[in-house]
Design a protein around this motif. Structure first.
Motif, PDB file in Angstrom:
ATOM      1  N   MET A 188      50.383  33.812  35.990  1.00 30.91           N
ATOM      2  CA  MET A 188      49.116  34.204  36.600  1.00 30.91           C
ATOM      3  C   MET A 188      47.964  34.095  35.610  1.00 30.91           C
ATOM      4  O   MET A 188      46.862  33.656  35.972  1.00 30.91           O
ATOM      5  CB  MET A 188      49.222  35.635  37.133  1.00 30.91           C
ATOM      6  CG  MET A 188      50.144  35.786  38.328  1.00 30.91           C
ATOM      7  SD  MET A 188      49.535  34.855  39.765  1.00 30.91           S
ATOM      8  CE  MET A 188      50.817  35.244  40.962  1.00 30.91           C
ATOM      9  N   SER A 189      48.188  34.481  34.379  1.00 29.07           N
ATOM     10  CA  SER A 189      47.114  34.425  33.394  1.00 29.07           C
ATOM     11  C   SER A 189      46.682  32.996  33.086  1.00 29.07           C
ATOM     12  O   SER A 189      45.525  32.758  32.726  1.00 29.07           O
ATOM     13  CB  SER A 189      47.564  35.116  32.103  1.00 29.07           C
ATOM     14  OG  SER A 189      48.690  34.449  31.545  1.00 29.07           O
ATOM     15  N   LYS A 190      47.579  32.030  33.244  1.00 24.84           N
ATOM     16  CA  LYS A 190      47.231  30.634  32.970  1.00 24.84           C
ATOM     17  C   LYS A 190      46.765  29.884  34.216  1.00 24.84           C
ATOM     18  O   LYS A 190      45.897  29.018  34.133  1.00 24.84           O
ATOM     19  CB  LYS A 190      48.442  29.915  32.371  1.00 24.84           C
ATOM     20  CG  LYS A 190      48.873  30.455  31.021  1.00 24.84           C
ATOM     21  CD  LYS A 190      50.117  29.733  30.519  1.00 24.84           C
ATOM     22  CE  LYS A 190      50.576  30.280  29.185  1.00 24.84           C
ATOM     23  NZ  LYS A 190      51.809  29.618  28.689  1.00 24.84           N
ATOM     24  N   ALA A 191      47.332  30.199  35.375  1.00 28.15           N
ATOM     25  CA  ALA A 191      47.036  29.416  36.583  1.00 28.15           C
ATOM     26  C   ALA A 191      45.760  29.868  37.278  1.00 28.15           C
ATOM     27  O   ALA A 191      45.002  29.034  37.781  1.00 28.15           O
ATOM     28  CB  ALA A 191      48.212  29.500  37.557  1.00 28.15           C
ATOM     29  N   LEU A 192      45.499  31.170  37.326  1.00 25.49           N
ATOM     30  CA  LEU A 192      44.327  31.657  38.050  1.00 25.49           C
ATOM     31  C   LEU A 192      43.002  31.140  37.483  1.00 25.49           C
ATOM     32  O   LEU A 192      42.125  30.741  38.256  1.00 25.49           O
ATOM     33  CB  LEU A 192      44.331  33.185  38.091  1.00 25.49           C
ATOM     34  CG  LEU A 192      45.364  33.819  39.022  1.00 25.49           C
ATOM     35  CD1 LEU A 192      45.284  35.336  38.947  1.00 25.49           C
ATOM     36  CD2 LEU A 192      45.140  33.356  40.466  1.00 25.49           C
ATOM     37  N   PRO A 193      42.786  31.123  36.167  1.00 29.84           N
ATOM     38  CA  PRO A 193      41.510  30.570  35.676  1.00 29.84           C
ATOM     39  C   PRO A 193      41.307  29.110  36.061  1.00 29.84           C
ATOM     40  O   PRO A 193      40.179  28.695  36.349  1.00 29.84           O
ATOM     41  CB  PRO A 193      41.628  30.744  34.155  1.00 29.84           C
ATOM     42  CG  PRO A 193      42.577  31.864  33.970  1.00 29.84           C
ATOM     43  CD  PRO A 193      43.569  31.725  35.070  1.00 29.84           C
ATOM     44  N   LEU A 194      42.369  28.325  36.074  1.00 32.45           N
ATOM     45  CA  LEU A 194      42.234  26.924  36.479  1.00 32.45           C
ATOM     46  C   LEU A 194      41.872  26.806  37.948  1.00 32.45           C
ATOM     47  O   LEU A 194      41.083  25.940  38.356  1.00 32.45           O
ATOM     48  CB  LEU A 194      43.540  26.173  36.197  1.00 32.45           C
ATOM     49  CG  LEU A 194      43.954  26.076  34.725  1.00 32.45           C
ATOM     50  CD1 LEU A 194      45.299  25.378  34.603  1.00 32.45           C
ATOM     51  CD2 LEU A 194      42.906  25.335  33.913  1.00 32.45           C
ATOM     52  N   LEU A 195      42.431  27.679  38.788  1.00 27.62           N
ATOM     53  CA  LEU A 195      42.144  27.638  40.216  1.00 27.62           C
ATOM     54  C   LEU A 195      40.701  28.028  40.503  1.00 27.62           C
ATOM     55  O   LEU A 195      40.043  27.453  41.366  1.00 27.62           O
ATOM     56  CB  LEU A 195      43.094  28.567  40.965  1.00 27.62           C
ATOM     57  CG  LEU A 195      42.994  28.588  42.490  1.00 27.62           C
ATOM     58  CD1 LEU A 195      43.337  27.227  43.069  1.00 27.62           C
ATOM     59  CD2 LEU A 195      43.906  29.652  43.069  1.00 27.62           C
ATOM     60  N   VAL A 196      40.183  29.006  39.781  1.00 28.60           N
ATOM     61  CA  VAL A 196      38.809  29.461  40.003  1.00 28.60           C
ATOM     62  C   VAL A 196      37.800  28.468  39.449  1.00 28.60           C
ATOM     63  O   VAL A 196      36.748  28.220  40.044  1.00 28.60           O
ATOM     64  CB  VAL A 196      38.612  30.855  39.362  1.00 28.60           C
ATOM     65  CG1 VAL A 196      37.166  31.285  39.461  1.00 28.60           C
ATOM     66  CG2 VAL A 196      39.518  31.871  40.038  1.00 28.60           C
ATOM     67  N   SER A 197      38.112  27.845  38.334  1.00 21.83           N
ATOM     68  CA  SER A 197      37.155  26.939  37.706  1.00 21.83           C
ATOM     69  C   SER A 197      36.995  25.640  38.465  1.00 21.83           C
ATOM     70  O   SER A 197      35.914  25.058  38.500  1.00 21.83           O
ATOM     71  CB  SER A 197      37.593  26.636  36.266  1.00 21.83           C
ATOM     72  OG  SER A 197      38.861  25.987  36.266  1.00 21.83           O
ATOM     73  N   ASP A 198      38.042  25.160  39.125  1.00 26.32           N
ATOM     74  CA  ASP A 198      37.988  23.892  39.839  1.00 26.32           C
ATOM     75  C   ASP A 198      38.382  24.133  41.287  1.00 26.32           C
ATOM     76  O   ASP A 198      39.557  24.172  41.636  1.00 26.32           O
ATOM     77  CB  ASP A 198      38.933  22.869  39.194  1.00 26.32           C
ATOM     78  CG  ASP A 198      38.689  21.459  39.720  1.00 26.32           C
ATOM     79  OD1 ASP A 198      37.828  21.312  40.593  1.00 26.32           O
ATOM     80  OD2 ASP A 198      39.363  20.524  39.256  1.00 26.32           O
TER      81      ASP A 198
END
Length: 300
Positions: A188-198
């Motif tokens: 979650m800590s790695k995947a969520l920022p990528l989902l929100v940014s793009d």
């Protein structure tokens, strides 16, 4: 609608606009759904409506719908399935609607067409998007739990090998013991920022998700057909309720019971009075000197 439900959502880029699309083209009708995950638009056209719009956009067109509809579907299908094309289609958003304008050539003459997609009803959004996605989420969660259990059993098997003297021939193959909670937190800590940014990545439906969506939709349709084919349950006739049950069960207050008894007694006396009037009259007798006055009625 059922045919369209079995079609998976496909990521498309029409004139630079990122969308998810699903469409169904028949012989002389079509149904299109588009979404940017903020709104869902649809357009459903049948033969008569297609003919009217074609005559408005193409003044010189006199052909029936069957003559040009195959050309329309061949030109627009690549853009709606993400298989290429779409360079001759422009997309505009006006007043909450999406309009797609198409320009092509038919029999040496320019052919124009416009798709007017309006916001879809809530029932369509739920049946075509929300319910299948919830079912997919549930299945994927079940799959993750089963995979976690499988990894735990694999770790136990590897530990047993080690305790019995087995060693790895290559150190780079050694792995750590799987801990589901730690893995989920790291993911979650790695995947969520990528989902929100793009945000464009959230509109990607890869082949695996498309197959899962089609499987969920097919299972839902087969279940509906089974339920519709089952014979209706016949209701068995029930006996007429007695006075006690009609008054609310076996426990009835005394006041209600007395009223019912009085009404029944009154009805019986009224019936007897009617029977007496219908009998032939007996020969008249000599009246007595002092006739007695009779009391007739419910109370004496």
């Amino acid at each position: 609608m059922e045919v369209l439900l079995q079609r998976p959502w496909l990521p498309v880029s029409i004139n630079g606009v990122q969308l998810l699309s699903k469409s169904c083209f028949g012989e002389t009708e079509y149904h299109i759904l588009l979404t940017d995950m903020k709104c869902v638009w649809e357009e459903r056209m049948e033969s008569a409506d297609i003919e009217k719009r074609a005559q408005v956009l193409n003044r010189r067109l006199r052909a029936p719908v069957k003559a040009f509809f195959s050309h329309l579907s061949e030109v627009v299908r690549p853009a709606l399935t993400g298989s290429g094309g779409g360079t001759n289609i422009s997309v505009t958003q006006e007043n909450g609607n999406i309009n797609m304008k198409l320009k092509s050539e038919l029999a040496g003459l320019p052919f124009y067409w416009e798709f007017h997609c309006t916001p879809a009803p809530v029932t369509v959004v739920c049946s075509q998007l929300v319910r299948p996605l919830l079912a997919m989420s549930f299945l994927l969660q079940q799959q993750v739990e089963q995979l976690g259990g499988l990894l735990g059993r694999k770790d136990a098997e590897i530990q047993d090998y080690r305790e019995n003297g087995a060693t790895l021939s290559r150190e780079r193959l050694q792995t750590e013991v799987f801990e589901e909670r730690t893995y989920r937190e790291n993911f979650m800590s790695k995947a969520l920022p990528l989902l929100v940014s793009d945000q464009s990545d959230s509109l990607q439906f890869d082949g695996g998700l498309q197959q899962l969506y089609a499987a969920v939709a097919s299972h839902g349709n087969s279940r509906k057909r089974k339920l519709s084919e089952e014979p209706p349950v016949e209701e068995t006739p029930t006996d007429e309720p007695d006075i006690t049950s009609s008054l609310g069960g076996s426990k009835v207050d005394s006041g209600a019971a007395e009223e019912v008894q009085l009404e029944a007694a009154g009805a019986k006396m009224a019936d007897r009075a009617t029977e007496k009037k219908s009998l032939p009259s007996a020969p008249a007798e000599r009246p007595s000197a002092k006739p007695k006055r009779k009391k007739v009625g419910l109370f004496r």
